[in-house]
Design an enzyme around this catalytic site. Structure first.
Site, short mmCIF file in Angstrom:
data_model
loop_
_atom_site.label_atom_id
_atom_site.label_comp_id
_atom_site.label_asym_id
_atom_site.label_seq_id
_atom_site.Cartn_x
_atom_site.Cartn_y
_atom_site.Cartn_z
N HIS A 46 0.81 -1.21 0.00
CA HIS A 46 0.00 0.00 0.00
C HIS A 46 0.85 1.26 0.00
O HIS A 46 0.50 2.26 -0.60
CB HIS A 46 -0.93 0.02 1.21
CG HIS A 46 -2.25 -0.57 0.89
ND1 HIS A 46 -3.05 -0.09 -0.11
CD2 HIS A 46 -2.92 -1.62 1.43
CE1 HIS A 46 -4.16 -0.80 -0.18
NE2 HIS A 46 -4.11 -1.74 0.75
N GLY A 48 4.70 1.35 0.10
CA GLY A 48 6.06 1.36 -0.42
C GLY A 48 6.22 0.60 -1.73
O GLY A 48 5.34 -0.15 -2.16
N LYS A 49 7.40 0.84 -2.30
CA LYS A 49 7.76 0.12 -3.52
C LYS A 49 9.18 -0.36 -3.29
O LYS A 49 10.04 0.43 -2.88
CB LYS A 49 7.69 1.10 -4.69
CG LYS A 49 7.94 0.46 -6.04
CD LYS A 49 7.71 1.49 -7.14
CE LYS A 49 7.89 0.97 -8.55
NZ LYS A 49 8.67 -0.20 -8.77
N ASP A 161 0.70 -5.57 11.01
CA ASP A 161 0.48 -5.91 9.59
C ASP A 161 1.10 -7.27 9.28
O ASP A 161 1.66 -7.47 8.21
CB ASP A 161 1.08 -4.81 8.70
CG ASP A 161 0.52 -4.82 7.28
OD1 ASP A 161 -0.44 -5.57 7.01
OD2 ASP A 161 1.05 -4.09 6.44
#
Ligand code: ADP
Ligand code: MG
Length: 312
Positions: A46, A48-49, A161
């Protein structure tokens, strides 16, 4: 020493040259953008890359492979949560937690990228569907996740998470927890953290009290571990994923209604189904993790001991 004095003089005369520019080897956690060679994309969530780079200061291909995480929304300002995520990862040392390597700071001192070790087999979510994992490997991975989580809890952090997409695979017998983007510190003497949630929450991994009251605790991580164990036992088959299964149970409720309907189902003691070939003991363990009362859920220490006993 004379070289150093000369350098200092040069720097005094040229304040534009920062020490890290002239002495590239002083701090191993400082990564220079110009030596990072992009190899390929590794994945994104959602926020980060993550991209694979070769860090190659010698420029001869002898460098090291590193995973570089950057924020997806990079609109110039650095959010506080991003700095927190980096600081938290930096403070964690455990064999089942992804290793922090450093940062790549762009001109102006803004931290933009987090450099971590590269785990060649990617996330559990990608790994499991394509590798026929036997039950004993599944339990081994599950135990390692518990070990990393027990350590995290010992430092009074809650992950918030925990899911197969956030567990990384080093090799066929080692997994590590990654992604501390939602991790929060629970001060001594307190038992939960209350959050204002946005719409992007991983609700199908959330405990009932997280959905109802936004109360996150060590026990709510245990619930998410139960869902992660479910994912492992279904080998992350997307047809049996937690969202797919819950949507099946809720027959069609969508959008705004989802969380309300999900709460109703959980209150009626409805839970994810028993995965195919799931041993009875594992089903029992998952159900303990999904106890409506947080106080009734086990700890990671208890789970580790259970896995050790079962794997004997
Ligand atoms: P987000 O905070 O956006 O969820 P993550 O940290 O979970 O970002 O990373 C997104 C994806 O990138 C992961 O699901 C995984 O597939 C891949 N990834 C993250 N870190 C690494 C790493 N160190 N090595 C290999 N792949 C990684
Ligand atoms: Mg993630």
């Amino acid at each position: 020493r004379t070289v150093l004095r000369e350098l200092t003089e040069i720097m005094i005369k040229n304040p534009d040259i920062s020490p890290s520019e002239t002495l590239p080897d002083t701090d191993p956690s400082v990564f220079h953008k110009r030596y990072l060679k992009k190899m390929r994309d590794l994945g994104e969530g959602h926020f980060g890359k993550v991209t694979l780079y070769l860090y190659d200061p010698a420029n001869d291909g002898t460098g090291e492979l590193v995973a570089v995480k950057a924020l997806k929304q990079d609109n110039g300002h650095v959010p506080e949560g991003w700095i927190k995520e980096i600081e938290i990862l930096k403070s964690l040392y455990h064999s089942n937690i992804v290793k922090y390597k450093g940062c790549c700071t762009e001109l102006g001192g803004q931290v933009v990228q987090l450099i971590m070790e590269y785990l060649p087999l990617g996330s559990l979510q990608k790994y499991l569907p394509t590798h026929k994992l036997g039950m004993s490997r599944c339990l081994m991975f599950a135990q390692q996740i518990c070990q990393g989580m027990e350590y995290l809890h010992s430092k009074r952090y809650i992950h918030r998470d925990l899911a197969a997409r956030n567990v990384l695979v080093e090799n066929e017998s080692l997994v590590k927890i990654g992604d501390f983007g939602l991790t929060k510190y629970i001060p001594e003497g307190e038992i939960y953290y209350r959050v204002r949630e946005d719409g992007d929450s991983p609700v199908f991994w959330y405990a009932i009290e997280c959905l109802k009251e936004s109360k996150f605790s060590f026990s709510s991580d245990i619930w998410s571990f139960g869902v992660t164990l479910y994912e492992i036992l279904t080998r992350c088959d997307h047809r049996q994923s937690p969202p797919v299964k819950f949507f099946e149970m809720m027959d069609g409720a969508q959008g705004q209604m989802t969380v309300m309907v999900l709460i109703k189902q959980l209150e009626k003691q409805q839970r994810l189904p028993r995965p195919k070939d799931c041993p009875h003991e594992m089903k029992m363990l998952m159900e303990q993790c999904w106890a409506a009362d947080p106080a009734q859920r086990p700890s990671f220490r208890y789970l580790i001991e259970k896995f050790e006993a079962i794997r004997q």
